[in-house]
Design a protein around this motif. Sequence first.
Motif, short mmCIF file in Angstrom:
data_model
loop_
_atom_site.label_atom_id
_atom_site.label_comp_id
_atom_site.label_asym_id
_atom_site.label_seq_id
_atom_site.Cartn_x
_atom_site.Cartn_y
_atom_site.Cartn_z
N VAL A 196 -5.68 0.02 -0.57
CA VAL A 196 -4.97 -0.73 -1.59
C VAL A 196 -5.03 -2.21 -1.23
O VAL A 196 -4.63 -2.61 -0.14
CB VAL A 196 -3.50 -0.28 -1.69
N PRO B 230 0.79 -1.24 0.00
CA PRO B 230 0.00 0.00 0.00
C PRO B 230 0.82 1.29 0.00
O PRO B 230 0.48 2.23 -0.71
CB PRO B 230 -0.84 -0.13 1.27
N HIS C 118 -4.22 -2.38 4.79
CA HIS C 118 -4.61 -1.98 3.44
C HIS C 118 -4.81 -0.48 3.26
O HIS C 118 -5.12 -0.04 2.16
CB HIS C 118 -5.90 -2.70 3.02
N THR D 209 0.73 3.96 -3.01
CA THR D 209 0.31 5.34 -2.69
C THR D 209 1.34 6.34 -3.21
O THR D 209 0.98 7.33 -3.85
CB THR D 209 0.12 5.50 -1.17
#
Length: 114
Positions: free
Chosen positions: A103, A5, A75, A9
């Motif tokens: 994610v 994640p 997540h 990001t």
Amino acid sequence: MKTDPVSITRLYFECANLADFTAIERMLHAEATYSSAHTGLYFGVKDIMRMMRGFFANHQSLVWHIDDCQLTSPHITEVTFTCLAVDQQGQQVVRNGTERLVVVDGLIRHIEVR
């Protein structure tokens, strides 16, 4: 390519700074959702990308700086950011905010901007 994640990001923000819509679209789950206090709520890749393209078209430039990025659950990432924008009239705007991304399996399922 990393699919955790935090990496996803950070890559999403890099692609946004490059206005790389093709890369952003590939990062989104087909049924992703996007919610923003400024632009509204969107469902699915086509709806999200239509909004993003329109948002970018309303600005001469947009640059996001990640001030902090934290993994808040397995997540979910939470980013505090500063956005330096120039609108179509040449007005410079600085905005600070928080963006959360969900994610899963290397794909963005949800984006929330506040």
